[in-house]
Design a protein around this motif. Sequence first.
Motif, PDB file in Angstrom:
ATOM      1  N   GLU A  63       5.334  64.931   1.739  1.00 26.04           N
ATOM      2  CA  GLU A  63       4.313  65.651   0.982  1.00 26.04           C
ATOM      3  C   GLU A  63       3.419  64.682   0.224  1.00 26.04           C
ATOM      4  N   GLY A  64       4.026  63.634  -0.310  1.00 28.44           N
ATOM      5  CA  GLY A  64       3.268  62.623  -1.048  1.00 28.44           C
ATOM      6  C   GLY A  64       2.245  61.922  -0.176  1.00 28.44           C
ATOM      7  N   LEU A 102       0.425  66.586 -12.472  1.00 27.99           N
ATOM      8  CA  LEU A 102       1.203  67.441 -13.365  1.00 27.99           C
ATOM      9  C   LEU A 102       2.667  67.063 -13.168  1.00 27.99           C
ATOM     10  N   GLU A 103       3.265  66.555 -14.233  1.00 30.05           N
ATOM     11  CA  GLU A 103       4.637  66.055 -14.173  1.00 30.05           C
ATOM     12  C   GLU A 103       5.387  66.445 -15.437  1.00 30.05           C
ATOM     13  N   VAL A 104       6.643  66.803 -15.287  1.00 27.82           N
ATOM     14  CA  VAL A 104       7.464  67.191 -16.440  1.00 27.82           C
ATOM     15  C   VAL A 104       7.503  66.076 -17.478  1.00 27.82           C
ATOM     16  N   GLY A 145       8.848  68.282  -6.654  1.00 31.26           N
ATOM     17  CA  GLY A 145       8.082  67.352  -7.481  1.00 31.26           C
ATOM     18  C   GLY A 145       7.217  66.429  -6.644  1.00 31.26           C
ATOM     19  N   LEU A 146       6.813  65.336  -7.254  1.00 32.18           N
ATOM     20  CA  LEU A 146       5.901  64.382  -6.628  1.00 32.18           C
ATOM     21  C   LEU A 146       6.636  63.121  -6.173  1.00 32.18           C
ATOM     22  N   GLN A 154       2.403  57.076  -9.114  1.00 37.42           N
ATOM     23  CA  GLN A 154       1.826  55.771  -9.432  1.00 37.42           C
ATOM     24  C   GLN A 154       0.312  55.764  -9.271  1.00 37.42           C
ATOM     25  N   ARG A 155      -0.233  56.637  -8.434  1.00 34.32           N
ATOM     26  CA  ARG A 155      -1.687  56.722  -8.219  1.00 34.32           C
ATOM     27  C   ARG A 155      -2.398  57.405  -9.392  1.00 34.32           C
ATOM     28  N   ALA A 156      -1.639  58.119 -10.210  1.00 39.41           N
ATOM     29  CA  ALA A 156      -2.225  58.903 -11.302  1.00 39.41           C
ATOM     30  C   ALA A 156      -2.895  58.025 -12.353  1.00 39.41           C
TER      31      ALA A 156
END
Length: 159
Positions: free
Chosen positions: A59-60, A76-78, A112-113, A119-121
Amino acid sequence: MNMTIVCIGKLKEKYWREAIAEYSKRLGSYCTLRICELKESRLAANPSPADEEAVKEAEGQEILTHLGKGDYVITLEVKGKRMSSESLAEKVGELAMEGRSDVCFVIGGSLGLSRAVSQRADLKLSFSDMTFPHQMMRVILLEQIYRSFKILRHEPYHK
């Protein structure tokens, strides 16, 4: 400003699609919105940790192909940064002032991601310590983007 939401999975329920349509319509006065729904990877019935990691990686890789080089990417990450609605609006305003016209929000799948997407965020954003269905998160995100524009323009809506 161009806002893109890259997300895993399609909305199946009518009520989610209607909510997305409503906020998409509202946002039309403020930005160009594009929602890119990517196919959810299949997961075995009793997946091993390796199976789950393989799904996140697949998916990544697909998510990464939809991120432009010049995009300002917000995942969007916890474990991301918590922001108030006013702070998010301020960030959107800063990006506009800096000439960053392409902003891409990323919502991962149920697992999740991948590490590569995280890391691209440019900004890792958390809405809560709680876990929400990614369909619901899409609606919440659109509402907050809409609220951001209303705040920036000093228009009634945000209280």
